[in-house]
Design a protein around this motif. Structure first.
Motif: not given
Length: 384
Positions: A245-246, A248-256, A272-275, A338-344
């Motif tokens: 999913a990442t 594909q450009g989707i930003v994934i935000v996850a709780s610790s 590592a792929q999540t925020i 600012k569309p187009g920014l990568s998840p990283d």
């Protein structure tokens, strides 16, 4: 591999096995063509073998989700498939209470603390699609009436993803509540929430539900996935679907997580792929219940957070779940402009623009990271 025989075996196991509701086996194929060949055979056989209709497919990771417990014996050693047992997963909320009437309305303290209102003259997150994989949402809530898309109910595909717990509605409110006259305002009030109901009324789900939810999110081209839940064990299938999913450009935000751990956090936030998000309090200190340490990317308000609740009400909740929704909203403010920014790139910006935390004397030096600053995030992102 003889897929006809394999599927007949699965059908017989489903027919003769009593299983805990919701638990599955995740059958992944070593090569894509094997998955597609098996799926083609499955379509042909569904009409004659009725139990095969309960099998779900994840195209994203080339997997079949089969309603069987771990005791069911399939071809575990066959070199064309990898079978992973399902794992239970819970939402990340520590406590809930009804707030005092005078504190129920307006801009919640957490939204103010991350400086979101100061960003609204530039961005309100207009039309950014945020999937909230959770317990559903209250479609009748006056603060969410214009913020919710149809989404999907993975527990009952014929129904709207209606919230029978409250947690998902609370998350949705912090992200996108939009009732400035009589209710509360979320971080990104013009963003659009896509509720993905994977969790039951007790706030429980299985990894297989999350996989199917993320698969749906990719097919429906959401921009952000909010995942306010976690577990302590690894899942290769969940890691794979998060990774894809990442990409594909989707930003994934996850709780610790809410165990107060110093050096460890829950999955999927640990990938590592999540925020990964920890919780802070009104003093810009890490909340006592929050997991923390080097695996956490950012902290955000998560203690005594007032937001929407089922039946049009409001509740205060504490947890890293609540912190995560602030981060998803802030990212929506950025992505709208600012569309187009990568998840990283977004992850790096969030870390770079964070406000330093205030350490308690007893824990000084042991805690790292900073608190989310939505306005600075937006300004720095727009420079790129």
């Amino acid at each position: 591999m003889d897929y006809s025989t394999f599927l007949k075996m699965i059908h017989n196991e489903i027919e003769h096995t009593s299983r805990p509701a919701g638990r599955h086996q995740i059958i992944r194929f070593m090569k894509p063509h094997q998955y597609w060949d098996c799926l083609d055979q499955l379509r042909k056989m569904k009409s004659s073998l009725s139990k095969l209709q309960y099998i779900r497919a994840s195209h994203l990771i080339k997997a079949l989700i089969v309603p069987l417990p771990s005791s069911a014996r399939l071809i575990h050693s066959h070199n064309e498939v990898i079978i992973e047992q399902d794992t239970k997963i819970k939402v990340h909320s520590a406590s809930a209470r009804i707030p005092k009437p005078e504190s129920s309305l307006g801009v919640p303290w957490g939204v103010k603390q991350i400086r979101a209102p100061k960003a609204w003259s530039t961005s309100t997150g207009h039309k950014i699609k945020i999937a909230v994989i959770d317990t559903g949402a209250d479609y009748q809530h006056p603060d969410l009436r214009h913020s919710l898309a149809r989404g999907i109910n993975l527990l009952n595909r014929n129904m709207l993803p209606l919230d029978d717990n409250g947690h998902g509605t609370h998350i949705a409110g912090t992200i996108a509540a939009a009732n400035s006259m009589e209710g509360i305002i979320g971080v990104a009030p013009r963003s659009v929430i896509y509720p993905v109901k994977a969790f039951d009324n007790q706030g429980s789900a299985y990894v297989s539900d999350i996989i199917l939810g993320i698969d749906w999110c990719v097919r429906n081209r959401v921009d952000i996935i909010n995942m306010s839940f976690g577990m302590r064990t690894k899942s290769k299938a969940l890691l794979d679907v998060v990774n894809r999913a990442t990409k594909q450009g989707i930003v994934i935000v996850a709780s610790s997580g809410n165990d107060g751990k110093r050096r460890s956090i829950d999955y999927p936030a640990r990938y590592a792929q999540t925020i990964s998000v920890g919780a802070s309090d009104e003093n810009r200190q890490i909340a006592d219940f929050s997991n923390r340490g080097p695996h956490v990317d950012i902290y955000a308000p998560g203690k005594n957070i007032n937001s929407c609740w089922v039946q049009g009400r409001y509740h205060e909740m504490s947890g890293t779940s609540m912190a995560t929704s602030h981060v998803s909203g802030a990212i929506a403010l950025l992505m709208a402009e600012k569309p187009g920014l990568s998840p990283d790139e977004i992850k790096n910006l969030i870390r770079k623009t964070a406000t330093p935390l205030r350490s308690r004397k007893a824990t000084r030096g042991a805690e790292q990271g900073g608190e989310l600053h939505a306005l600075r995030l937006l300004r720095e992102g727009m420079k790129l």
